[in-house]
Design an enzyme around this catalytic site. Structure first.
Site, short mmCIF file in Angstrom:
data_model
loop_
_atom_site.label_atom_id
_atom_site.label_comp_id
_atom_site.label_asym_id
_atom_site.label_seq_id
_atom_site.Cartn_x
_atom_site.Cartn_y
_atom_site.Cartn_z
N SER A 178 -26.97 -23.64 -55.17
CA SER A 178 -27.84 -22.97 -54.19
C SER A 178 -27.52 -21.67 -54.46
CB SER A 178 -27.13 -23.35 -53.19
OG SER A 178 -27.72 -22.72 -52.06
N TYR A 191 -19.92 -24.85 -47.34
CA TYR A 191 -20.71 -24.87 -48.08
C TYR A 191 -21.01 -24.09 -48.95
CZ TYR A 191 -25.30 -26.15 -49.45
OH TYR A 191 -26.59 -25.94 -50.14
#
Length: 286
Positions: A178, A191
């Protein structure tokens, strides 16, 4: 240039990882004029989270390039069946495997079932993920922390550990990371930490497996319109999603397929331990 939407209608879903068939507009997962060139012909790919979002786009693109596909997903059966139908239209095989990628036993079974039913394994795409925004680290329970790490990172560890029993020289592992570990995200602390772990894991496994002729790389998406978004955020946040990028819009799953095809094919034979950034123009450092 394709005319992708800059603004999204306010919407939300009640459970993760979300249902693609309930999204408005539907994510774009396929270039209709994309013509495969047999770059993956005769190969077998296992793709986690392959039922929807980026995973669906990659599944279809790999099928167009000639690969048989094993789609690992949680329990979004309608999305999975729709993806399988589209994959099989390309004349390749598609195997659906439902279960929890956070459990090592299931990951082992998924790899073994893929090898048994599709005849081998050449490409592993570790793509499944979940996220749960919280305003403060104080709000993140131990249960949430463990769950997020199990789905996002442990799954990649377990699947890679098992897959190397079958991967041959020339095989490829591709991990979805990400933009967040590069820029930070104060409301997605756990996350973002999992994605940082994935970055380190990618580089380390690239070094560990280079002697075996197995390449390990990653793709780092920015804000992408996938089922995880309405399943994560309140509707007012969804309505603004992706508008803060230099391109002024969220990305579409299909805009990643070039990276995933490249990293799976022999065209990236001199690449390992690398991360490709698909984020609408945000500059990041490694």
């Amino acid at each position: 240039m394709a005319n992708y939407p800059k603004e999204l209608p306010a919407q939300t879903q009640s459970r993760q990882p979300g249902i693609e068939s309930e999204m408005n507009p539907s994510p774009v997962y396929e270039y209709e004029d994309y013509k495969g060139a047999d770059k993956l012909k005769g190969k077998v790919a296992l793709i986690t989270g392959g039922d929807s979002g980026i995973g669906r786009a990659v599944s279809v693109a790999y099928a167009k390039e000639g690969a048989d596909i094993a789609i690992v997903y949680k329990d979004e059966h309608e999305d999975a069946e729709e993806t399988k139908k589209r994959v099989e239209q390309e004349g390749v095989k598609c195997l659906l495997i439902a279960g929890d990628v956070g459990e090592e036993e299931f990951c082992n079974e998924a790899v073994e079932k893929t090898v048994k039913e599709l005849g081998g394994l050449d490409i592993l795409v570790n793509n499944a993920g979940e996220q749960h925004p919280k305003e403060s680290i104080k709000d993140i329970t131990s249960e949430q922390l463990h769950r997020t790490f199990k789905t996002n990172f442990y799954s990649q560890f377990y699947l890679t550990k098992k897959a190397i029993d079958y991967l041959k020289p020339g095989s490829a592992i591709i991990n979805t990371t990400s933009i967040n570990p590069y820029v930070g995200n104060p409301t997605l602390i756990d996350y973002t930490a999992t994605k940082g772990a994935i970055n380190a894991f990618t580089r380390t496994m690239a070094q560990a497996l280079v002697k075996d002729g197995i390449r390990v790389n990653a793709v780092a998406p920015g804000p992408i319109w996938t089922p995880l978004i309405p399943a994560t955020f309140p509707e007012e946040t969804v309505a603004q999603f992706g508008q803060d990028t230099p391109m002024g819009r969220p990305g579409q799953p299909v805009e990643h397929v070039g990276c995933y095809v490249l990293l799976a094919s022999d065209e990236s034979s001199y690449m390992t331990g690398q991360t490709l950034h698909v984020n609408g123009g945000n500059f990041v450092t490694t």
